[in-house]
Design a protein around this motif. Structure first.
Motif, PDB file in Angstrom:
ATOM      1  N   THR A  33       0.854  -1.187   0.000  1.00 49.66           N
ATOM      2  CA  THR A  33       0.000   0.000   0.000  1.00 49.66           C
ATOM      3  C   THR A  33       0.889   1.236   0.000  1.00 49.66           C
ATOM      4  O   THR A  33       2.105   1.155   0.242  1.00 49.66           O
ATOM      5  CB  THR A  33      -0.908   0.023   1.231  1.00 49.66           C
ATOM      6  OG1 THR A  33      -0.085   0.152   2.404  1.00 49.66           O
ATOM      7  CG2 THR A  33      -1.737  -1.249   1.320  1.00 49.66           C
ATOM      8  N   THR A  34       0.295   2.392  -0.230  1.00 50.27           N
ATOM      9  CA  THR A  34       1.072   3.637  -0.216  1.00 50.27           C
ATOM     10  C   THR A  34       1.715   3.857   1.144  1.00 50.27           C
ATOM     11  O   THR A  34       2.888   4.261   1.234  1.00 50.27           O
ATOM     12  CB  THR A  34       0.159   4.830  -0.557  1.00 50.27           C
ATOM     13  OG1 THR A  34      -0.464   4.603  -1.816  1.00 50.27           O
ATOM     14  CG2 THR A  34       0.954   6.122  -0.598  1.00 50.27           C
ATOM     15  N   GLU A  35       0.973   3.595   2.213  1.00 52.14           N
ATOM     16  CA  GLU A  35       1.497   3.800   3.565  1.00 52.14           C
ATOM     17  C   GLU A  35       2.659   2.854   3.853  1.00 52.14           C
ATOM     18  O   GLU A  35       3.681   3.251   4.440  1.00 52.14           O
ATOM     19  CB  GLU A  35       0.384   3.591   4.600  1.00 52.14           C
ATOM     20  CG  GLU A  35      -0.719   4.630   4.575  1.00 52.14           C
ATOM     21  CD  GLU A  35      -1.657   4.466   3.388  1.00 52.14           C
ATOM     22  OE1 GLU A  35      -1.697   3.349   2.795  1.00 52.14           O
ATOM     23  OE2 GLU A  35      -2.331   5.453   3.040  1.00 52.14           O
ATOM     24  N   GLU A  36       2.529   1.585   3.440  1.00 49.91           N
ATOM     25  CA  GLU A  36       3.610   0.622   3.654  1.00 49.91           C
ATOM     26  C   GLU A  36       4.854   1.016   2.865  1.00 49.91           C
ATOM     27  O   GLU A  36       5.993   0.929   3.373  1.00 49.91           O
ATOM     28  CB  GLU A  36       3.148  -0.778   3.229  1.00 49.91           C
ATOM     29  CG  GLU A  36       2.102  -1.381   4.149  1.00 49.91           C
ATOM     30  CD  GLU A  36       1.532  -2.668   3.600  1.00 49.91           C
ATOM     31  OE1 GLU A  36       1.096  -3.512   4.410  1.00 49.91           O
ATOM     32  OE2 GLU A  36       1.520  -2.842   2.355  1.00 49.91           O
ATOM     33  N   GLU A  37       4.651   1.439   1.634  1.00 50.84           N
ATOM     34  CA  GLU A  37       5.776   1.848   0.792  1.00 50.84           C
ATOM     35  C   GLU A  37       6.500   3.049   1.394  1.00 50.84           C
ATOM     36  O   GLU A  37       7.737   3.090   1.427  1.00 50.84           O
ATOM     37  CB  GLU A  37       5.266   2.181  -0.605  1.00 50.84           C
ATOM     38  CG  GLU A  37       6.346   2.558  -1.602  1.00 50.84           C
ATOM     39  CD  GLU A  37       5.768   2.880  -2.968  1.00 50.84           C
ATOM     40  OE1 GLU A  37       5.802   4.071  -3.357  1.00 50.84           O
ATOM     41  OE2 GLU A  37       5.277   1.943  -3.627  1.00 50.84           O
ATOM     42  N   GLN A  38       5.745   4.026   1.885  1.00 51.05           N
ATOM     43  CA  GLN A  38       6.346   5.206   2.498  1.00 51.05           C
ATOM     44  C   GLN A  38       7.153   4.833   3.739  1.00 51.05           C
ATOM     45  O   GLN A  38       8.275   5.300   3.933  1.00 51.05           O
ATOM     46  CB  GLN A  38       5.245   6.203   2.877  1.00 51.05           C
ATOM     47  CG  GLN A  38       4.616   6.935   1.706  1.00 51.05           C
ATOM     48  CD  GLN A  38       5.441   8.122   1.274  1.00 51.05           C
ATOM     49  OE1 GLN A  38       5.931   8.891   2.104  1.00 51.05           O
ATOM     50  NE2 GLN A  38       5.618   8.278  -0.034  1.00 51.05           N
ATOM     51  N   ALA A  51      16.578  -4.778   5.106  1.00 54.24           N
ATOM     52  CA  ALA A  51      15.366  -5.593   5.109  1.00 54.24           C
ATOM     53  C   ALA A  51      14.201  -4.815   4.498  1.00 54.24           C
ATOM     54  O   ALA A  51      13.381  -5.369   3.753  1.00 54.24           O
ATOM     55  CB  ALA A  51      15.030  -6.026   6.536  1.00 54.24           C
ATOM     56  N   SER A  52      14.134  -3.522   4.771  1.00 54.37           N
ATOM     57  CA  SER A  52      13.088  -2.682   4.184  1.00 54.37           C
ATOM     58  C   SER A  52      13.301  -2.526   2.687  1.00 54.37           C
ATOM     59  O   SER A  52      12.350  -2.574   1.896  1.00 54.37           O
ATOM     60  CB  SER A  52      13.077  -1.307   4.856  1.00 54.37           C
ATOM     61  OG  SER A  52      12.723  -1.409   6.224  1.00 54.37           O
ATOM     62  N   ALA A  53      14.558  -2.344   2.282  1.00 52.50           N
ATOM     63  CA  ALA A  53      14.864  -2.224   0.853  1.00 52.50           C
ATOM     64  C   ALA A  53      14.486  -3.510   0.114  1.00 52.50           C
ATOM     65  O   ALA A  53      13.949  -3.469  -0.997  1.00 52.50           O
ATOM     66  CB  ALA A  53      16.341  -1.919   0.664  1.00 52.50           C
ATOM     67  N   LYS A  54      14.743  -4.642   0.754  1.00 52.80           N
ATOM     68  CA  LYS A  54      14.415  -5.922   0.123  1.00 52.80           C
ATOM     69  C   LYS A  54      12.908  -6.059  -0.088  1.00 52.80           C
ATOM     70  O   LYS A  54      12.459  -6.520  -1.149  1.00 52.80           O
ATOM     71  CB  LYS A  54      14.937  -7.065   0.988  1.00 52.80           C
ATOM     72  CG  LYS A  54      14.678  -8.441   0.394  1.00 52.80           C
ATOM     73  CD  LYS A  54      15.321  -9.525   1.246  1.00 52.80           C
ATOM     74  CE  LYS A  54      15.053 -10.900   0.641  1.00 52.80           C
ATOM     75  NZ  LYS A  54      15.697 -11.974   1.420  1.00 52.80           N
ATOM     76  N   LYS A  55      12.123  -5.643   0.892  1.00 56.20           N
ATOM     77  CA  LYS A  55      10.663  -5.714   0.743  1.00 56.20           C
ATOM     78  C   LYS A  55      10.184  -4.816  -0.389  1.00 56.20           C
ATOM     79  O   LYS A  55       9.276  -5.181  -1.139  1.00 56.20           O
ATOM     80  CB  LYS A  55      10.002  -5.315   2.055  1.00 56.20           C
ATOM     81  CG  LYS A  55      10.169  -6.328   3.175  1.00 56.20           C
ATOM     82  CD  LYS A  55       9.497  -5.867   4.460  1.00 56.20           C
ATOM     83  CE  LYS A  55       9.682  -6.873   5.581  1.00 56.20           C
ATOM     84  NZ  LYS A  55       9.075  -6.400   6.848  1.00 56.20           N
ATOM     85  N   LEU A  56      10.807  -3.635  -0.526  1.00 54.37           N
ATOM     86  CA  LEU A  56      10.439  -2.730  -1.615  1.00 54.37           C
ATOM     87  C   LEU A  56      10.735  -3.356  -2.970  1.00 54.37           C
ATOM     88  O   LEU A  56       9.934  -3.287  -3.904  1.00 54.37           O
ATOM     89  CB  LEU A  56      11.193  -1.400  -1.467  1.00 54.37           C
ATOM     90  CG  LEU A  56      10.745  -0.493  -0.326  1.00 54.37           C
ATOM     91  CD1 LEU A  56      11.758   0.641  -0.124  1.00 54.37           C
ATOM     92  CD2 LEU A  56       9.359   0.085  -0.603  1.00 54.37           C
ATOM     93  N   GLY A 101       6.464  12.706  -3.388  1.00 61.11           N
ATOM     94  CA  GLY A 101       5.040  12.622  -3.656  1.00 61.11           C
ATOM     95  C   GLY A 101       4.655  11.709  -4.811  1.00 61.11           C
ATOM     96  O   GLY A 101       3.558  11.847  -5.359  1.00 61.11           O
ATOM     97  N   VAL A 102       5.537  10.792  -5.213  1.00 60.63           N
ATOM     98  CA  VAL A 102       5.217   9.833  -6.279  1.00 60.63           C
ATOM     99  C   VAL A 102       5.437   8.426  -5.754  1.00 60.63           C
ATOM    100  O   VAL A 102       6.197   8.211  -4.814  1.00 60.63           O
ATOM    101  CB  VAL A 102       6.085  10.065  -7.534  1.00 60.63           C
ATOM    102  CG1 VAL A 102       5.838  11.433  -8.120  1.00 60.63           C
ATOM    103  CG2 VAL A 102       7.570   9.869  -7.213  1.00 60.63           C
ATOM    104  N   ARG A 103       4.750   7.458  -6.361  1.00 60.81           N
ATOM    105  CA  ARG A 103       4.940   6.067  -5.987  1.00 60.81           C
ATOM    106  C   ARG A 103       6.266   5.561  -6.545  1.00 60.81           C
ATOM    107  O   ARG A 103       6.776   6.044  -7.554  1.00 60.81           O
ATOM    108  CB  ARG A 103       3.797   5.205  -6.524  1.00 60.81           C
ATOM    109  CG  ARG A 103       2.431   5.486  -5.918  1.00 60.81           C
ATOM    110  CD  ARG A 103       2.400   5.161  -4.428  1.00 60.81           C
ATOM    111  NE  ARG A 103       2.697   3.767  -4.138  1.00 60.81           N
ATOM    112  CZ  ARG A 103       1.778   2.811  -3.998  1.00 60.81           C
ATOM    113  NH1 ARG A 103       0.486   3.103  -4.141  1.00 60.81           N
ATOM    114  NH2 ARG A 103       2.130   1.572  -3.700  1.00 60.81           N
ATOM    115  N   LEU A 104       6.805   4.567  -5.881  1.00 59.88           N
ATOM    116  CA  LEU A 104       8.080   3.991  -6.302  1.00 59.88           C
ATOM    117  C   LEU A 104       8.000   3.443  -7.718  1.00 59.88           C
ATOM    118  O   LEU A 104       8.952   3.560  -8.487  1.00 59.88           O
ATOM    119  CB  LEU A 104       8.495   2.887  -5.327  1.00 59.88           C
ATOM    120  CG  LEU A 104       9.750   2.083  -5.688  1.00 59.88           C
ATOM    121  CD1 LEU A 104      10.963   2.994  -5.832  1.00 59.88           C
ATOM    122  CD2 LEU A 104      10.008   1.004  -4.645  1.00 59.88           C
ATOM    123  N   VAL A 105       6.873   2.851  -8.099  1.00 62.36           N
ATOM    124  CA  VAL A 105       6.750   2.260  -9.425  1.00 62.36           C
ATOM    125  C   VAL A 105       6.930   3.321 -10.515  1.00 62.36           C
ATOM    126  O   VAL A 105       7.517   3.059 -11.565  1.00 62.36           O
ATOM    127  CB  VAL A 105       5.394   1.535  -9.571  1.00 62.36           C
ATOM    128  CG1 VAL A 105       4.236   2.507  -9.546  1.00 62.36           C
ATOM    129  CG2 VAL A 105       5.366   0.701 -10.834  1.00 62.36           C
TER     130      VAL A 105
END
Length: 285
Positions: A33-38, A51-56, A101-105
């Motif tokens: 989700t946006t919140e999880e990604e942020q 570990a956070s980078a790996k999840k992304l 303010g943009v999504r990682l994708v």
């Protein structure tokens, strides 16, 4: 930090039993989700938590597969394209700023495509087909811009040039390059007698002409004879300096000869220059 991210144990195609299994596996990874990604992006940015980078990265592997499928027409393995795209994704995660303010994708697509483009340009042909910025733009857009099969007419060339902001001559040149195909330099071992000759058959073997061989040998003998005569016309010191400076395998320096003759290096240079001038006069005669 960046090296650790790139070498992290992500599931790339080369370490999975089959490509189908890999694609199936990455599509089972939940989308963030946006919140999880942020939250994960900030944790990696501020705490360098791999570990956070790996999840992304893991959550976006399905997107790399989607992008890679768009380059199927270049004759390269889909697994290789995915592998390169995954590298681009990791670079994007490293550089992603959650405050933009943009999504990682949306941010990652540039890095993913850039790695795939570089891989395609290096491997699509033995000979490079795109080196300038305009040629690279055309390489990846010309197929989509063409409205029909076959060579483009003048109006189509003009339209493509305007759309992509490149000269018309560059469009025609790239169309010609893309229409060609690499061929082997030598004929294959199993080629029959009726097969078209390989490019190697068109090369001229200069060493096979007896006339040219005799002429070259005669010219070499003549030059050696003229050099020998020119050296004989020099005084002993000049001849020794030329011999030591130009003809011996272990060539002497100006200072070596200056020490030997008890004069300055500049004087040796002057003697050498005068000797060379006299020899050139004999060669020109």
């Amino acid at each position: 930090m960046s090296q650790a991210l790139v070498t992290a144990n992500f599931p790339l195609p080369s370490v999975v039993g089959s490509l189908d299994a890999y694609i199936s596996a990455v599509h089972r990874i939940p989308v963030l989700t946006t919140e999880e990604e942020q939250a994960l992006s900030r944790d990696f940015l501020e705490e360098a938590n791999l570990a956070s980078a790996k999840k992304l990265v893991m959550s976006h592997l399905r997107f790399v597969v989607h992008v890679a499928r768009g380059y199927n027409g270049y004759g390269l393995q889909l697994a290789d394209l995915i592998q390169e795209g995954n590298i681009g994704l990791m670079k994007a995660v490293k550089r992603f700023d959650p405050d933009q303010g943009v999504r990682l994708v949306s941010f990652a697509v540039h890095w993913i495509r850039a790695e795939m483009h570089e891989f395609i340009l290096k491997n699509w042909r033995i000979v490079k087909v795109a080196t300038t910025k305009a040629q690279r733009k055309l390489f990846f857009n010309l197929r989509k811009s063409k409205k029909r099969l076959g060579w483009m007419n003048a109006a189509e060339v003009r339209t493509v040039a305007l759309d992509l902001g490149v000269p018309e001559a560059t469009v025609r040149e790239m169309e010609s390059r893309l229409s060609g195909r690499d061929i082997g330099f030598e004929a294959p071992a199993d080629a029959d007698d009726d097969a078209k000759p390989a490019p190697a058959a068109f090369l001229i073997d200069e060493g096979a002409d007896p006339y040219e061989n005799v002429a070259d040998a005669d010219d070499a003998d003549n030059q050696m004879s003229t050099l020998s005569s020119a050296l004989k016309n020099l005084d002993e010191r000049s001849r020794n300096i030329i011999q030591r400076r130009w003809l011996d395998d272990d060539k002497a320096t100006l200072q070596d000869l200056a020490d030997e003759y008890g004069v300055s290096a500049e004087r040796i240079r002057q003697v050498e220059a005068n000797a060379m001038k006299k020899m050139r006069g004999l060669f020109a005669a």
